[in-house]
Design a protein around this motif. Structure first.
Motif, PDB file in Angstrom:
ATOM      1  N   THR A 104       0.826  -1.214   0.000  1.00 21.17           N
ATOM      2  CA  THR A 104       0.000   0.000   0.000  1.00 21.17           C
ATOM      3  C   THR A 104       0.859   1.263   0.000  1.00 21.17           C
ATOM      4  N   THR A 107       2.709   1.732  -3.357  1.00 22.13           N
ATOM      5  CA  THR A 107       1.851   2.327  -4.383  1.00 22.13           C
ATOM      6  C   THR A 107       1.840   3.843  -4.268  1.00 22.13           C
ATOM      7  N   LEU A 159       1.051   1.597 -12.557  1.00 22.57           N
ATOM      8  CA  LEU A 159       0.296   1.251 -11.363  1.00 22.57           C
ATOM      9  C   LEU A 159      -0.679   0.118 -11.594  1.00 22.57           C
ATOM     10  N   ASP A 162      -1.326  -2.363  -8.846  1.00 20.92           N
ATOM     11  CA  ASP A 162      -0.865  -1.791  -7.581  1.00 20.92           C
ATOM     12  C   ASP A 162      -1.913  -0.910  -6.925  1.00 20.92           C
ATOM     13  N   ALA A 298      -2.569   6.444  -0.463  1.00 22.54           N
ATOM     14  CA  ALA A 298      -1.838   6.765  -1.683  1.00 22.54           C
ATOM     15  C   ALA A 298      -1.179   8.136  -1.615  1.00 22.54           C
TER      16      ALA A 298
END
Length: 372
Positions: A104, A107, A159, A162, A298
């Motif tokens: 997490t 990412t 991404l 991800d 994020a």
């Protein structure tokens, strides 16, 4: 008058806006939006993102951007650092998963590497360091403009799998929330540009308030879904260490790379500051579009990196300025001792010293406050 070599607010800049962001995160942790309130907050956040990019488009001067094209080598260098070198370093950091960084946070780190450069802080620090302020303005503007298209495209490429990237819905959201408002702002700039200029300070609060709303909505969704239980304090310390290495690599690479490419000192300073930074103002709304409910984690790496880059670059800018003062004093003394400073050289040096302050003041006036 010589600038003081030590000034506490500049060496240790505690950005009040960062404090507001931290307070917003705390509010979302204590009082997250739930149920109907979450629906209202999400709709308001969507409208805020569209408003942000409309204002971005309305403020960008096409004439100034075109005038800066004569520095095309500098701008290409900054764009390459922002959208090529940064993403490559982000991809290389995948080896840290899962032992140092959880998926997490990785990412978020990778997303951080994809967003455009800053405008305001790049100008401010370039001005303090006696660099090419005009080039920093254009480089930051070009990066922000390119990021509206390049960042989502790169996110779709790197991404995938991800927690981010493209789907038909996210593509439509990007067009509706980012690209169309920006184009509308550019189209209407001829008529609303003077109004925006006159009310620049008030609209600055609108910008920042919109981003705070985006942060509150994203972190509220994370709290409701319990995603914060996935991150431990040790993992956050590891993330800070990784970001410190990332920033050091980019600052070193932009500085020495610009020197090897033959840029003069003023341009090297602009490249160093514009090519090593990432924009919190552009990244937060983009993350809300690309990641949805997962945007809280994020954007955490981007928020931490933003404050780190402010503190480190403030120190670096002061050192650049002190070195410029020393070189200038040495050069003037040498000319005087050898008898060559009595005419044209001395006058040119005085003119150069006299131009430094107005150029710095112009840079600070352009940012309208603390670096962002």
């Amino acid at each position: 008058m010589r600038r003081p070599l030590f000034a506490l607010p500049s060496w240790l800049p505690v950005d009040r806006y960062i404090l507001a962001l931290v307070g917003t995160v705390g509010l979302a942790a204590l009082l997250p939006a739930r149920g109907p309130a979450a629906t209202v907050a999400d709709g308001a956040s969507t409208a805020a993102v569209a408003l942000l990019f409309f204002l971005y488009g309305a403020r960008l001067s096409t004439r100034e951007a075109m005038a800066g094209l004569r520095h095309w080598r500098l701008h290409l260098t900054v764009l390459a650092c922002t959208f090529a070198v940064f993403p490559l370093l982000g991809l290389a950091a995948r080896v840290l998963v899962p032992h140092i960084l959880p998926p997490t946070l990785y990412t978020g780190l990778l997303f951080l590497c994809l967003v455009p450069s800053t405008v305001q802080s790049s100008i401010a620090f370039t001005s303090i360091a006696r660099g090419n302020v005009a080039a920093a303005i254009c480089a930051g503007s070009f990066s922000s403009l390119a990021g509206i298209v390049v960042t989502p495209l790169l996110a779709g490429l790197v991404l995938h799998g991800d927690g981010g990237g493209f789907s038909a819905g996210s593509l439509l959201s990007i067009v509706c929330q980012l690209l169309l408002p920006f184009v509308a702002g550019q189209s209407l700039r001829r008529w609303i540009g003077p109004f925006l200029t006159r009310h620049k300070k008030v609209l600055g609060y609108v910008d920042r308030g919109s981003i705070l709303l985006v942060v509150y909505t994203a972190f509220s969704a994370g709290m409701v879904q319990g995603i914060w239980h996935q991150v431990s304090p040790l993992r956050l310390l590891c993330l800070l260490g990784v970001e410190a290495v990332l920033l050091a690599l980019m600052l070193t690479g932009t500085s020495y790379g610009a020197e090897k490419l033959g840029f003069p000192r003023e341009d090297r300073i602009a490249i160093t500051f514009a090519g090593s930074k990432k924009s919190l103002a552009a990244g937060l709304p983009m993350a809300s579009v690309l990641f949805g409910a997962q945007a809280g984690l994020a954007v955490l790496p981007l928020m931490l990196f933003h404050q780190m880059q402010l503190m480190v670059c403030a120190v670096l800018a002061k050192r650049f300025a002190a070195r410029a003062d020393t070189d200038s004093a040495t050069h003037t003394g040498t000319d005087t001792d050898t008898g060559t400073g009595t005419g044209t050289t001395a006058d040119a040096q005085a003119a150069s010293d006299g131009d430094a302050a107005p150029r710095a003041e112009q840079g600070h006036a352009a940012v309208g406050g603390s670096p962002r």
